[in-house]
Motif scaffolding. Sequence first.
Motif, PDB file in Angstrom:
ATOM      1  N   VAL A 146       6.486 -13.920  -3.151  1.00 40.86           N
ATOM      2  CA  VAL A 146       5.323 -13.334  -2.471  1.00 40.86           C
ATOM      3  C   VAL A 146       5.756 -12.538  -1.247  1.00 40.86           C
ATOM      4  O   VAL A 146       5.304 -11.404  -1.026  1.00 40.86           O
ATOM      5  CB  VAL A 146       4.309 -14.432  -2.092  1.00 40.86           C
ATOM      6  N   SER A 147       6.649 -13.105  -0.439  1.00 42.67           N
ATOM      7  CA  SER A 147       7.069 -12.453   0.804  1.00 42.67           C
ATOM      8  C   SER A 147       7.741 -11.109   0.551  1.00 42.67           C
ATOM      9  O   SER A 147       7.405 -10.100   1.184  1.00 42.67           O
ATOM     10  CB  SER A 147       8.029 -13.361   1.579  1.00 42.67           C
ATOM     11  N   THR A 148       8.689 -11.084  -0.379  1.00 43.97           N
ATOM     12  CA  THR A 148       9.451  -9.855  -0.613  1.00 43.97           C
ATOM     13  C   THR A 148       8.601  -8.780  -1.276  1.00 43.97           C
ATOM     14  O   THR A 148       8.693  -7.599  -0.916  1.00 43.97           O
ATOM     15  CB  THR A 148      10.700 -10.152  -1.464  1.00 43.97           C
ATOM     16  N   ASN A 149       7.784  -9.171  -2.243  1.00 40.75           N
ATOM     17  CA  ASN A 149       6.947  -8.181  -2.916  1.00 40.75           C
ATOM     18  C   ASN A 149       5.872  -7.629  -1.988  1.00 40.75           C
ATOM     19  O   ASN A 149       5.595  -6.426  -1.988  1.00 40.75           O
ATOM     20  CB  ASN A 149       6.308  -8.788  -4.169  1.00 40.75           C
ATOM     21  N   LEU A 150       5.275  -8.515  -1.185  1.00 40.47           N
ATOM     22  CA  LEU A 150       4.255  -8.059  -0.241  1.00 40.47           C
ATOM     23  C   LEU A 150       4.862  -7.124   0.800  1.00 40.47           C
ATOM     24  O   LEU A 150       4.274  -6.084   1.145  1.00 40.47           O
ATOM     25  CB  LEU A 150       3.596  -9.271   0.435  1.00 40.47           C
ATOM     26  N   ALA A 151       6.058  -7.463   1.290  1.00 42.00           N
ATOM     27  CA  ALA A 151       6.730  -6.601   2.267  1.00 42.00           C
ATOM     28  C   ALA A 151       7.022  -5.231   1.670  1.00 42.00           C
ATOM     29  O   ALA A 151       6.807  -4.194   2.308  1.00 42.00           O
ATOM     30  CB  ALA A 151       8.019  -7.266   2.746  1.00 42.00           C
ATOM     31  N   TYR A 152       7.523  -5.219   0.442  1.00 41.54           N
ATOM     32  CA  TYR A 152       7.853  -3.949  -0.219  1.00 41.54           C
ATOM     33  C   TYR A 152       6.611  -3.081  -0.391  1.00 41.54           C
ATOM     34  O   TYR A 152       6.623  -1.882  -0.074  1.00 41.54           O
ATOM     35  CB  TYR A 152       8.493  -4.225  -1.580  1.00 41.54           C
ATOM     36  N   VAL A 153       5.532  -3.670  -0.902  1.00 43.92           N
ATOM     37  CA  VAL A 153       4.311  -2.896  -1.171  1.00 43.92           C
ATOM     38  C   VAL A 153       3.703  -2.379   0.131  1.00 43.92           C
ATOM     39  O   VAL A 153       3.338  -1.196   0.229  1.00 43.92           O
ATOM     40  CB  VAL A 153       3.299  -3.758  -1.955  1.00 43.92           C
ATOM     41  N   LEU A 154       3.593  -3.247   1.132  1.00 40.65           N
ATOM     42  CA  LEU A 154       2.947  -2.831   2.382  1.00 40.65           C
ATOM     43  C   LEU A 154       3.763  -1.794   3.131  1.00 40.65           C
ATOM     44  O   LEU A 154       3.207  -0.952   3.852  1.00 40.65           O
ATOM     45  CB  LEU A 154       2.703  -4.054   3.275  1.00 40.65           C
ATOM     46  N   SER A 155       5.096  -1.817   2.977  1.00 40.92           N
ATOM     47  CA  SER A 155       5.933  -0.870   3.712  1.00 40.92           C
ATOM     48  C   SER A 155       5.737   0.570   3.237  1.00 40.92           C
ATOM     49  O   SER A 155       6.174   1.508   3.903  1.00 40.92           O
ATOM     50  CB  SER A 155       7.408  -1.254   3.586  1.00 40.92           C
ATOM     51  N   LYS A 156       5.091   0.750   2.096  1.00 37.51           N
ATOM     52  CA  LYS A 156       4.791   2.106   1.633  1.00 37.51           C
ATOM     53  C   LYS A 156       3.653   2.739   2.436  1.00 37.51           C
ATOM     54  O   LYS A 156       3.501   3.967   2.437  1.00 37.51           O
ATOM     55  CB  LYS A 156       4.422   2.083   0.151  1.00 37.51           C
ATOM     56  N   LYS A 157       2.857   1.885   3.095  1.00 37.46           N
ATOM     57  CA  LYS A 157       1.686   2.374   3.819  1.00 37.46           C
ATOM     58  C   LYS A 157       1.712   2.005   5.302  1.00 37.46           C
ATOM     59  O   LYS A 157       1.125   2.694   6.125  1.00 37.46           O
ATOM     60  CB  LYS A 157       0.423   1.819   3.168  1.00 37.46           C
ATOM     61  N   TYR A 158       2.395   0.905   5.621  1.00 42.75           N
ATOM     62  CA  TYR A 158       2.409   0.388   6.991  1.00 42.75           C
ATOM     63  C   TYR A 158       3.850   0.198   7.457  1.00 42.75           C
ATOM     64  O   TYR A 158       4.787   0.179   6.665  1.00 42.75           O
ATOM     65  CB  TYR A 158       1.702  -0.971   7.070  1.00 42.75           C
ATOM     66  N   LYS A 159       3.977   0.012   8.781  1.00 40.67           N
ATOM     67  CA  LYS A 159       5.260  -0.410   9.348  1.00 40.67           C
ATOM     68  C   LYS A 159       5.290  -1.943   9.307  1.00 40.67           C
ATOM     69  O   LYS A 159       4.430  -2.591   9.890  1.00 40.67           O
ATOM     70  CB  LYS A 159       5.425   0.116  10.778  1.00 40.67           C
ATOM     71  N   VAL A 160       6.292  -2.496   8.613  1.00 41.42           N
ATOM     72  CA  VAL A 160       6.333  -3.924   8.320  1.00 41.42           C
ATOM     73  C   VAL A 160       7.645  -4.522   8.827  1.00 41.42           C
ATOM     74  O   VAL A 160       8.710  -3.914   8.706  1.00 41.42           O
ATOM     75  CB  VAL A 160       6.213  -4.177   6.797  1.00 41.42           C
ATOM     76  N   GLN A 165       8.062  -3.372  -7.831  1.00 38.23           N
ATOM     77  CA  GLN A 165       8.709  -2.063  -7.907  1.00 38.23           C
ATOM     78  C   GLN A 165       8.879  -1.621  -9.357  1.00 38.23           C
ATOM     79  O   GLN A 165       8.859  -0.423  -9.661  1.00 38.23           O
ATOM     80  CB  GLN A 165      10.067  -2.135  -7.206  1.00 38.23           C
ATOM     81  N   HIS A 166       9.028  -2.575 -10.266  1.00 39.77           N
ATOM     82  CA  HIS A 166       9.277  -2.265 -11.669  1.00 39.77           C
ATOM     83  C   HIS A 166       8.026  -2.424 -12.540  1.00 39.77           C
ATOM     84  O   HIS A 166       8.004  -1.942 -13.673  1.00 39.77           O
ATOM     85  CB  HIS A 166      10.391  -3.174 -12.192  1.00 39.77           C
ATOM     86  N   LEU A 167       7.020  -3.106 -12.005  1.00 35.45           N
ATOM     87  CA  LEU A 167       5.742  -3.254 -12.705  1.00 35.45           C
ATOM     88  C   LEU A 167       4.669  -2.668 -11.789  1.00 35.45           C
ATOM     89  O   LEU A 167       4.042  -3.387 -11.006  1.00 35.45           O
ATOM     90  CB  LEU A 167       5.465  -4.740 -13.006  1.00 35.45           C
ATOM     91  N   PRO A 168       4.460  -1.361 -11.854  1.00 32.21           N
ATOM     92  CA  PRO A 168       3.649  -0.648 -10.856  1.00 32.21           C
ATOM     93  C   PRO A 168       2.230  -1.172 -10.686  1.00 32.21           C
ATOM     94  O   PRO A 168       1.636  -1.006  -9.606  1.00 32.21           O
ATOM     95  CB  PRO A 168       3.636   0.802 -11.383  1.00 32.21           C
ATOM     96  N   GLU A 169       1.653  -1.794 -11.709  1.00 31.16           N
ATOM     97  CA  GLU A 169       0.283  -2.301 -11.570  1.00 31.16           C
ATOM     98  C   GLU A 169       0.172  -3.363 -10.485  1.00 31.16           C
ATOM     99  O   GLU A 169      -0.917  -3.601  -9.937  1.00 31.16           O
ATOM    100  CB  GLU A 169      -0.216  -2.863 -12.908  1.00 31.16           C
ATOM    101  N   TRP A 170       1.311  -3.997 -10.131  1.00 31.50           N
ATOM    102  CA  TRP A 170       1.285  -5.051  -9.124  1.00 31.50           C
ATOM    103  C   TRP A 170       1.225  -4.501  -7.709  1.00 31.50           C
ATOM    104  O   TRP A 170       0.850  -5.222  -6.777  1.00 31.50           O
ATOM    105  CB  TRP A 170       2.482  -5.978  -9.306  1.00 31.50           C
ATOM    106  N   GLU A 171       1.584  -3.244  -7.522  1.00 30.19           N
ATOM    107  CA  GLU A 171       1.438  -2.662  -6.188  1.00 30.19           C
ATOM    108  C   GLU A 171      -0.022  -2.689  -5.762  1.00 30.19           C
ATOM    109  O   GLU A 171      -0.355  -3.081  -4.633  1.00 30.19           O
ATOM    110  CB  GLU A 171       1.984  -1.225  -6.175  1.00 30.19           C
ATOM    111  N   GLY A 172      -0.902  -2.292  -6.656  1.00 27.56           N
ATOM    112  CA  GLY A 172      -2.329  -2.304  -6.344  1.00 27.56           C
ATOM    113  C   GLY A 172      -2.858  -3.702  -6.109  1.00 27.56           C
ATOM    114  O   GLY A 172      -3.706  -3.921  -5.225  1.00 27.56           O
ATOM    115  N   LYS A 173      -2.366  -4.674  -6.872  1.00 28.69           N
ATOM    116  CA  LYS A 173      -2.842  -6.054  -6.723  1.00 28.69           C
ATOM    117  C   LYS A 173      -2.439  -6.645  -5.376  1.00 28.69           C
ATOM    118  O   LYS A 173      -3.238  -7.324  -4.722  1.00 28.69           O
ATOM    119  CB  LYS A 173      -2.307  -6.917  -7.865  1.00 28.69           C
ATOM    120  N   PHE A 174      -1.194  -6.384  -4.952  1.00 26.74           N
ATOM    121  CA  PHE A 174      -0.758  -6.879  -3.645  1.00 26.74           C
ATOM    122  C   PHE A 174      -1.493  -6.162  -2.516  1.00 26.74           C
ATOM    123  O   PHE A 174      -1.838  -6.776  -1.498  1.00 26.74           O
ATOM    124  CB  PHE A 174       0.752  -6.717  -3.484  1.00 26.74           C
ATOM    125  N   LEU A 175      -1.744  -4.874  -2.683  1.00 33.46           N
ATOM    126  CA  LEU A 175      -2.464  -4.128  -1.655  1.00 33.46           C
ATOM    127  C   LEU A 175      -3.916  -4.609  -1.559  1.00 33.46           C
ATOM    128  O   LEU A 175      -4.460  -4.748  -0.452  1.00 33.46           O
ATOM    129  CB  LEU A 175      -2.412  -2.638  -1.963  1.00 33.46           C
TER     130      LEU A 175
END
Length: 282
Positions: free
Chosen positions: A17-31, A261-271
């Motif tokens: 959870v921590s690593t995926n959330l950090a990766y997704v949020l860093s595309k939009k925010y400073k994390v 990063q490899h299953l793009p549908e999860w970016e939206g779910k974490f966001l």
Amino acid sequence: MKITILSGKGGTGKTTVSTNLAYVLSKKYKVQLLDVDVEEPNDYLFFDVTFEKEESVDILLPVVDNDKCIKCGECSRACQFGAISVFPNSTVVFKNLCHGCGACTMVCPVNAIKEVPKSIGKIKLGRINENLKFGMGLLNIGEPSGVRIIRQLKKHIDESFDVILIDSQPGTSCPVVESLRNVDFAILVTEPTTFGLHDLSLAVDLVKEMKIPAAIVVNRDTNRSNLIDEYAKRENIPIGLKIPFDKKIARLYSEGKIFAQHLPEWEGKFLDFFNAIKEMIK
């Protein structure tokens, strides 16, 4: 916004959870991602981290001058950890029990105790990319507590960043309490098993005691059990995200890869989950 990710037991998926959330949020925010699981930090395995700074974490251990010591026992009575004992011929310090609080030094009436520094571990600070900073603590083998390392690591929180993610140790002991101090929200990661539910309940009790709003993430969800759903409903804690028991996700994790990063549908779910957290904090 400061968010701690914790679980009542190990192996539930805090790192996922921590690593995926950090990766997704860093595309939009400073994390800033801080791995405070100081006994075995592993978030760095999922990123290409450029470490820029390293600090030793020390405590002050008492050393008794038995020639000066009058064997009054004041130091032993002041030590709540049982780390110092007074015998007829000498006063002995048990170094592995000492927390470096300094109480024995303060109460000694003849100044027979001095303090010397001892390293209990270190912290490392670096950067993954322009929007994602990283920090981690590492406790030396044999040391009893990583609280001081967590405390020193949290001093390096960058208040100019939008989101601080703190990946806590498993359990509900003192290091976890320290990782929860002064945060805005807690993510409780669990699994849909009886053991997972038992340890989740301990984590829920802790965040309620500390008056921290929280949401649950169910990892390795099989859709065959409603244990966690029923508990969450009883405790009035929302389930913010369910990550399925999926071979593709497991394989990516075992290869040290961010599955979002490899299953793009999860970016939206974490966001979406993060946006829900913002609403809960409001």
